[in-house]
Design a protein around this motif. Structure first.
Motif, PDB file in Angstrom:
ATOM      1  N   ARG A   9       4.591  11.473  -3.330  1.00  0.00           N
ATOM      2  CA  ARG A   9       5.069  11.968  -2.010  1.00  0.00           C
ATOM      3  C   ARG A   9       6.068  10.987  -1.406  1.00  0.00           C
ATOM      4  NH1 ARG A   9       1.282  15.669   0.105  1.00  0.00           N
ATOM      5  NH2 ARG A   9      -0.732  15.665  -1.231  1.00  0.00           N
ATOM      6  N   ASP A  10       6.869  11.788  -0.492  1.00  0.00           N
ATOM      7  CA  ASP A  10       8.024  11.136   0.242  1.00  0.00           C
ATOM      8  C   ASP A  10       7.286  10.209   1.487  1.00  0.00           C
ATOM      9  OD1 ASP A  10      10.197  10.104   1.969  1.00  0.00           O
ATOM     10  OD2 ASP A  10      10.786  12.394   2.542  1.00  0.00           O
ATOM     11  N   LEU A  11       7.348   9.021   1.471  1.00  0.00           N
ATOM     12  CA  LEU A  11       6.776   8.101   2.612  1.00  0.00           C
ATOM     13  C   LEU A  11       7.985   7.625   3.758  1.00  0.00           C
ATOM     14  CD1 LEU A  11       4.314   8.598   0.782  1.00  0.00           C
ATOM     15  CD2 LEU A  11       3.568   6.186   1.609  1.00  0.00           C
ATOM     16  N   SER A  12       9.284   8.121   3.585  1.00  0.00           N
ATOM     17  CA  SER A  12      10.174   7.816   4.399  1.00  0.00           C
ATOM     18  C   SER A  12       9.684   7.791   5.894  1.00  0.00           C
ATOM     19  CB  SER A  12      11.349   8.277   4.262  1.00  0.00           C
ATOM     20  OG  SER A  12      11.243   9.885   4.440  1.00  0.00           O
ATOM     21  N   GLY A  13       9.028   8.570   6.376  1.00  0.00           N
ATOM     22  CA  GLY A  13       8.557   8.549   7.732  1.00  0.00           C
ATOM     23  C   GLY A  13       7.300   8.006   8.333  1.00  0.00           C
ATOM     24  N   ILE A  14       6.822   6.890   7.235  1.00  0.00           N
ATOM     25  CA  ILE A  14       5.337   6.561   7.417  1.00  0.00           C
ATOM     26  C   ILE A  14       5.168   5.761   8.788  1.00  0.00           C
ATOM     27  CG2 ILE A  14       6.026   4.288   6.291  1.00  0.00           C
ATOM     28  CD1 ILE A  14       2.886   6.461   5.746  1.00  0.00           C
ATOM     29  N   LEU A  15       6.323   5.384   9.334  1.00  0.00           N
ATOM     30  CA  LEU A  15       6.008   4.694  10.721  1.00  0.00           C
ATOM     31  C   LEU A  15       5.304   5.358  11.632  1.00  0.00           C
ATOM     32  CD1 LEU A  15       7.059   1.859  12.190  1.00  0.00           C
ATOM     33  CD2 LEU A  15       8.675   3.214  13.272  1.00  0.00           C
ATOM     34  N   PHE A  16       5.772   6.658  11.909  1.00  0.00           N
ATOM     35  CA  PHE A  16       5.073   7.507  12.796  1.00  0.00           C
ATOM     36  C   PHE A  16       3.601   7.480  12.618  1.00  0.00           C
ATOM     37  CE2 PHE A  16       3.100  11.516  13.833  1.00  0.00           C
ATOM     38  CZ  PHE A  16       3.210  11.925  14.979  1.00  0.00           C
ATOM     39  N   TYR A  17       3.223   7.787  11.143  1.00  0.00           N
ATOM     40  CA  TYR A  17       1.722   7.941  10.955  1.00  0.00           C
ATOM     41  C   TYR A  17       0.780   6.491  10.978  1.00  0.00           C
ATOM     42  CZ  TYR A  17       3.419  12.137   8.447  1.00  0.00           C
ATOM     43  OH  TYR A  17       4.015  13.194   8.323  1.00  0.00           O
ATOM     44  N   TYR A  18       1.490   5.448  10.850  1.00  0.00           N
ATOM     45  CA  TYR A  18       0.758   4.089  11.198  1.00  0.00           C
ATOM     46  C   TYR A  18       0.692   3.838  12.704  1.00  0.00           C
ATOM     47  CZ  TYR A  18       0.313  -0.956  11.310  1.00  0.00           C
ATOM     48  OH  TYR A  18      -0.065  -2.171  11.629  1.00  0.00           O
ATOM     49  N   VAL A  19       1.790   4.194  13.626  1.00  0.00           N
ATOM     50  CA  VAL A  19       1.682   4.100  15.064  1.00  0.00           C
ATOM     51  C   VAL A  19       0.490   4.959  15.448  1.00  0.00           C
ATOM     52  CG1 VAL A  19       2.824   4.550  17.076  1.00  0.00           C
ATOM     53  CG2 VAL A  19       4.117   3.477  15.258  1.00  0.00           C
ATOM     54  N   PHE A  20       0.423   6.230  14.923  1.00  0.00           N
ATOM     55  CA  PHE A  20      -0.567   7.189  15.178  1.00  0.00           C
ATOM     56  C   PHE A  20      -1.888   6.539  14.798  1.00  0.00           C
ATOM     57  CE2 PHE A  20      -3.734  10.569  14.392  1.00  0.00           C
ATOM     58  CZ  PHE A  20      -3.767  11.168  15.795  1.00  0.00           C
ATOM     59  N   GLY A  21      -1.963   6.069  13.585  1.00  0.00           N
ATOM     60  CA  GLY A  21      -3.223   5.530  13.462  1.00  0.00           C
ATOM     61  C   GLY A  21      -3.699   4.324  14.327  1.00  0.00           C
ATOM     62  N   LEU A  22      -3.025   3.479  14.810  1.00  0.00           N
ATOM     63  CA  LEU A  22      -3.287   2.252  15.477  1.00  0.00           C
ATOM     64  C   LEU A  22      -3.643   3.289  16.977  1.00  0.00           C
ATOM     65  CD1 LEU A  22      -0.229   0.129  14.953  1.00  0.00           C
ATOM     66  CD2 LEU A  22      -2.593  -0.593  14.406  1.00  0.00           C
ATOM     67  N   TYR A  23      -2.773   4.159  17.494  1.00  0.00           N
ATOM     68  CA  TYR A  23      -3.289   4.901  18.740  1.00  0.00           C
ATOM     69  C   TYR A  23      -4.651   5.281  18.688  1.00  0.00           C
ATOM     70  CZ  TYR A  23      -2.989   7.947  22.612  1.00  0.00           C
ATOM     71  OH  TYR A  23      -3.208   8.779  23.852  1.00  0.00           O
TER      72      TYR A  23
ATOM     73  N   VAL B 147       0.847  -1.272  -0.030  1.00  0.00           N
ATOM     74  CA  VAL B 147       0.154  -0.042  -0.025  1.00  0.00           C
ATOM     75  C   VAL B 147       0.760   1.195   0.016  1.00  0.00           C
ATOM     76  CG1 VAL B 147      -1.479   1.218   1.526  1.00  0.00           C
ATOM     77  CG2 VAL B 147      -1.997  -1.259   1.196  1.00  0.00           C
ATOM     78  N   VAL B 148       1.731   1.337   0.851  1.00  0.00           N
ATOM     79  CA  VAL B 148       2.914   2.583   1.005  1.00  0.00           C
ATOM     80  C   VAL B 148       3.556   2.670  -0.189  1.00  0.00           C
ATOM     81  CG1 VAL B 148       4.866   3.004   1.756  1.00  0.00           C
ATOM     82  CG2 VAL B 148       3.159   2.264   3.221  1.00  0.00           C
ATOM     83  N   THR B 149       4.044   1.654  -0.840  1.00  0.00           N
ATOM     84  CA  THR B 149       4.723   1.605  -2.257  1.00  0.00           C
ATOM     85  C   THR B 149       3.817   2.198  -3.425  1.00  0.00           C
ATOM     86  OG1 THR B 149       6.177  -0.073  -1.384  1.00  0.00           O
ATOM     87  CG2 THR B 149       5.971   0.332  -3.922  1.00  0.00           C
ATOM     88  N   ARG B 150       2.327   1.625  -3.537  1.00  0.00           N
ATOM     89  CA  ARG B 150       1.709   2.166  -4.395  1.00  0.00           C
ATOM     90  C   ARG B 150       1.154   3.463  -4.349  1.00  0.00           C
ATOM     91  NH1 ARG B 150      -1.136  -0.482  -8.423  1.00  0.00           N
ATOM     92  NH2 ARG B 150      -2.913   0.713  -9.253  1.00  0.00           N
ATOM     93  N   TYR B 151       0.976   4.010  -3.063  1.00  0.00           N
ATOM     94  CA  TYR B 151       0.663   5.328  -2.723  1.00  0.00           C
ATOM     95  C   TYR B 151       1.742   6.383  -3.207  1.00  0.00           C
ATOM     96  CZ  TYR B 151      -0.806   9.483  -0.333  1.00  0.00           C
ATOM     97  OH  TYR B 151      -1.268  10.905   0.129  1.00  0.00           O
ATOM     98  N   ALA B 152       3.140   6.018  -2.705  1.00  0.00           N
ATOM     99  CA  ALA B 152       4.167   6.714  -2.904  1.00  0.00           C
ATOM    100  C   ALA B 152       4.118   6.726  -4.644  1.00  0.00           C
ATOM    101  CB  ALA B 152       5.218   6.193  -2.439  1.00  0.00           C
ATOM    102  N   GLY B 153       4.093   5.856  -5.341  1.00  0.00           N
ATOM    103  CA  GLY B 153       4.182   5.954  -6.718  1.00  0.00           C
ATOM    104  C   GLY B 153       3.210   6.638  -7.413  1.00  0.00           C
TER     105      GLY B 153
END
Length: 357
Positions: free
Chosen positions: A297-311, A287-293
């Motif tokens: 957009r630069d998705l190198s920091g996607i970990l933060f956003y995923y953790v926040f989504g879980l929270y 999903v991340v790879t397809r969205y980036a393509g």
């Protein structure tokens, strides 16, 4: 065989006052006509959704759950306003009809829109769903591509920019959802504290602002049915539940989608969120790879956003659980949410430790 999302009888304690509603519509939306039947859609844990049938048309009424006092997550006026702004710029929405701000009619603000029929893929369908892996992959790709399209809307020309303040959006979200959790806390869950502290210490650099849906997943989209195969086509006919839409960092929206995107190896409790663990679906990394393509957009920091989504999902579940515990809802599903909250906190802390989504 997959059938369209069918409404059922109205749940006890969640009935509508039809005579009062009819009188209101006669004065404020006479084009709706006489409501002959009322049904209730059973899916979802948020706002209450009803089907109104007239002689020649079907409409949908949405109102907050009984006992809710969380304006940011149950703002009927905002959702109606979003649909009104999107009309003419994004065609995958129902037409907004009327909004009632006064609680005198239904006990809370509500709005009515036209009904868009279609197929909704809900987690409860998993045991009997017969979609091929090939079609499932096409559907998951279409879901990602449509999110990119939503984020690509021009927020100035559509006037969607009036919905929020992009500057400092990420920090406000973290602080706001942390406060919501404290206000709804019923049990001490150490993992929630750890995730909150990690988020506050790891803010990313904001992305260029975009329009966000903020609750984007399979069971908030309507798919076109394919009568020949009984499988939904990889075409999104409508997107629902816009009450949390705003403008801000689009990766917060993607992170929310990823937080619902369970995979085959995830725990059973986590799979309750979506059907994305079924064979053929993209993985979270895909999903991340397809969205980036698709977005650039630069998705190198996607970990933060995923953790926040879980929270955030854990906080939403906590709010619903707290309302049930206080006696505001008789829905038995809500009384079983505590293990899910703990599971989400565990998932988030594990993600922080591994660095993998």
């Amino acid at each position: 065989m997959i059938t369209p999302d069918l409404p059922r009888s109205v749940r006890l304690g969640e009935e509508l006052d039809l005579p009062t509603l009819t009188a209101y519509l006669q004065s404020h939306a006479p084009e709706v006509g006489a409501v002959l039947d009322v049904r209730q859609f059973s899916g979802g844990f948020s706002n209450l959704t009803y089907l109104l049938k007239t002689a020649d048309q079907e409409y949908v009424l949405r109102r907050p759950p009984f006992g809710a006092n969380i304006k940011g997550g149950h703002d009927m006026g905002r959702e109606f306003r979003v649909l009104s702004l999107l009309k003419g710029h994004y065609d995958k929405i129902p037409d907004p009809v009327v909004y009632c701000e006064s609680p005198d009619v239904m006990g809370a603000p509500f709005y009515i829109m036209t009904r868009v029929p279609g197929i909704i893929l809900r987690p409860s369908m998993a045991p009997t769903l017969t979609i091929s892996p090939e079609r499932m992959r096409q559907l998951s790709e279409a879901l990602v591509d449509n999110l990119v399209a939503i984020h690509g809307l021009n927020i100035e020309t559509t006037r969607l920019d009036q919905l929020g303040k992009p500057e400092g959006y990420v920090q406000r979200q973290v602080e706001g959802w942390s406060k919501r959790y404290r206000n709804a806390e019923t049990d001490k869950i150490p993992g929630m504290d750890r995730v909150e502290n990690w988020l506050q210490d790891n803010y990313p650099t904001d992305q260029a602002p975009a329009f966000l849906h903020n609750d984007y997943k399979y069971d908030n989209v309507l798919l076109v049915p394919d009568d020949a195969t009984s499988e939904p086509m990889p075409v999104i006919k409508g997107v629902l539940d816009w009450e949390m839409a705003t403008v801000g960092d689009p990766l917060m929206d993607l992170g929310a989608t990823l937080a619902y995107w369970s995979e085959a190896g995830d725990s059973p409790a986590y799979k309750n969120f979506n059907l994305t663990w079924l064979p053929g679906n993209l993985t979270r990394q895909e999903v991340v790879t397809r969205y980036a393509g698709q977005s650039g957009r630069d998705l190198s920091g996607i970990l933060f956003y995923y953790v926040f989504g879980l929270y955030k999902n854990a906080v939403i579940a906590q709010q619903i659980y707290a309302r049930w515990k206080q006696g505001y809802s008789q829905d038995a599903r809500f009384g079983h949410l505590l293990p899910m909250i703990i599971e989400l906190a565990t998932k988030a802390t594990g993600t922080i430790e591994s660095g993998d989504i």
